[in-house]
Design an enzyme around this catalytic site. Structure first.
Site, PDB file in Angstrom:
ATOM      1  N   SER A 176       1.486   0.056   7.914  1.00  0.00           N
ATOM      2  CA  SER A 176       1.509  -1.350   7.509  1.00  0.00           C
ATOM      3  C   SER A 176       2.800  -1.986   7.988  1.00  0.00           C
ATOM      4  O   SER A 176       3.801  -1.300   8.213  1.00  0.00           O
ATOM      5  CB  SER A 176       1.421  -1.457   5.978  1.00  0.00           C
ATOM      6  OG  SER A 176       1.665  -2.787   5.547  1.00  0.00           O
ATOM      7  N   TYR A 189       3.964   1.390  -2.369  1.00  0.00           N
ATOM      8  CA  TYR A 189       3.157   1.226  -1.157  1.00  0.00           C
ATOM      9  C   TYR A 189       4.059   1.235   0.081  1.00  0.00           C
ATOM     10  O   TYR A 189       3.779   1.916   1.074  1.00  0.00           O
ATOM     11  CB  TYR A 189       2.393  -0.092  -1.252  1.00  0.00           C
ATOM     12  CG  TYR A 189       1.510  -0.422  -0.071  1.00  0.00           C
ATOM     13  CD1 TYR A 189       0.256   0.152   0.067  1.00  0.00           C
ATOM     14  CD2 TYR A 189       1.927  -1.327   0.898  1.00  0.00           C
ATOM     15  CE1 TYR A 189      -0.564  -0.167   1.139  1.00  0.00           C
ATOM     16  CE2 TYR A 189       1.126  -1.645   1.977  1.00  0.00           C
ATOM     17  CZ  TYR A 189      -0.121  -1.071   2.093  1.00  0.00           C
ATOM     18  OH  TYR A 189      -0.919  -1.386   3.162  1.00  0.00           O
TER      19      TYR A 189
END
Length: 307
Positions: A176, A189
Site C-alpha cells: 500500500s 495496517y
C-alpha cells in the site's frame, strides 16, 4: 593506492551501471513483450472479493490455472464460478486462513498434490481496522500483522523452495501507499504494509545474489481502493488522492506481472514518496492536512454504529 585489479573492478561496475541504466530507459520507452500465462498456476490469497476476485477474473481469460484461498467460502465459490464463466478451465477454491501458519502449510501441501507447483504467488489477503494507535487492543494489532504480513511470510516459505529449484516463478505482494508514508487511523495496517515492502525488497535482493534471477518480484502499492477494507472512504482531493476501483487495480497488477515490473505505485505521481526523507516533516504534515485524509478516515471509520 589502486592496483590493476581494483581498476578493472571499477570499470566492470561502471559498464554494468551504464548497461542497466540504458536497459531501463529502453524498457520505459519500448515496453518489453508481455509474457503469456498459459500453463501457469496462479495462487491468489484474499480471492473472495475486491482486488483478489478481480485479479482472478483477469487471469481467467489468460489460460492460467487458478488457485483461490480465502476464509470466506461463499465469496470464494462465487469467484470460482465467475472465473469459469470468464473462460478459466481449471479453478480450485480452498478455505485457508492465511494468518495461521500450520493451515497455510497444510493447504500448500494439498495444492501441490491436487493442482501442482504454484508458479505465480499473489499475496493479496488483508484487513484494516481504522483505529488510532492508542485505541487498538494488543490482540487486534497482532491480528493485523498476522493477516497482512505474516501470512505472506508463510506463503512465500511454502512455495518459494520449488520456485528456487526450477529458477522460475513470480512473487506478487499487495502492499500500500501507506507502507511508504503512513496512514492516519491505521498504524497497525501501515506497519504491516511497510514490513511487506521491506521483506520483498530484501527477498528479491537475496534471490538475485543467489543467482535465482528467473524468479521475479512485484510490489504493489496502490492508493485508496473502493473495497470492503476502506468502507465509506471518500477522498476530499480526488485529483491528488484518487480512490480506485478494484477492477482497475487488478488490471494494472496483471499488466505489471506481464511486464515483470518490480514496483507498481498507483498513482505513479506518488513515486515521489521515495524522497520523503528530504522533505521537512512539518511540510509533509501540511501537505497531508491539505489533502484532508484524516477527515476522510474519520468519516469512514469514526462513525458511530447504529443499533
Amino acid at each position: 593506492m589502486f592496483n590493476f585489479r581494483s581498476i578493472l573492478k571499477i570499470l566492470q561496475f561502471l559498464k554494468l551501471l551504464i548497461f542497466y541504466f540504458f536497459e531501463s530507459l529502453i524498457s520505459f520507452i519500448l515496453p518489453p513483450c508481455k509474457k503469456t500465462f498459459a500453463g501457469e498456476i496462479v495462487l491468489i490469497t484474499g480471492s473472495a472479493n475486491g482486488i483478489g476476485r478481480q485479479i482472478a477474473l483477469k487471469f481467467a481469460r489468460l489460460e492460467a490455472t487458478l488457485v483461490l484461498w480465502d476464509i470466506d467460502d461463499e465469496g470464494n465459490e462465487e469467484t470460482r464460478r465467475l472465473a469459469q464463466e470468464n473462460g478459466a478451465k481449471r479453478v480450485f477454491a480452498y478455505h485457508c486462513d492465511c494468518s495461521n501458519r500450520e493451515e497455510v502449510y497444510k493447504q500448500a501441501d494439498k495444492v501441490r498434490e491436487e493442482v501442482g507447483g504454484v508458479t505465480i504467488l499473489i499475496n493479496n489477503a488483508g484487513i484494516v481496522l481504522g483505529k488510532k494507535f492508542w485505541d487498538i487492543p494488543d490482540e487486534d494489532f497482532e491480528k493485523t500483522l498476522r493477516v497482512n504480513f505474516l501470512s505472506q511470510v508463510w506463503t512465500c516459505k511454502a512455495f518459494l523452495p520449488a520456485m528456487m529449484t526450477y529458477n522460475r516463478g513470480h512473487l506478487v505482494s499487495t502492499a500500500s501507499i501507506a507502507g511508504l508514508l503512513g496512514l492516519y487511523r491505521a498504524s497497525d495496517y501501515t506497519a504491516s504494509k511497510s514490513a511487506i515492502i521491506g521483506m520483498l525488497e530484501t527477498l528479491d535482493w537475496e534471490l538475485y545474489y543467489a543467482g535465482k534471477r528467473g524468479i521475479k518480484t512485484t510490489i504493489v502499492c496502490p492508493n485508496f481502493v473502493n473495497s470492503k477494507l476502506i468502507r465509506g472512504y471518500q477522498s476530499q482531493c480526488p485529483l491528488l488522492s484518487p480512490v480506485y476501483e478494484p477492477e482497475y487495480v487488478a488490471s494494472k497488477i496483471v499488466s505489471a506481472i506481464q511486464k515483470e515490473q518490480f514496483y507498481l505505485i498507483l498513482p505513479p505521481t506518488l513515486r515521489v514518496l521515495g524522497f520523503k526523507t528530504f522533505i521537512p516533516r512539518k511540510i509533509m504534515l501540511l501537505i497531508l492536512s491539505c489533502l484532508k485524509i484524516p477527515n476522510s478516515m474519520d468519516k469512514a471509520f469514526g462513525r458511530k454504529k447504529k443499533h
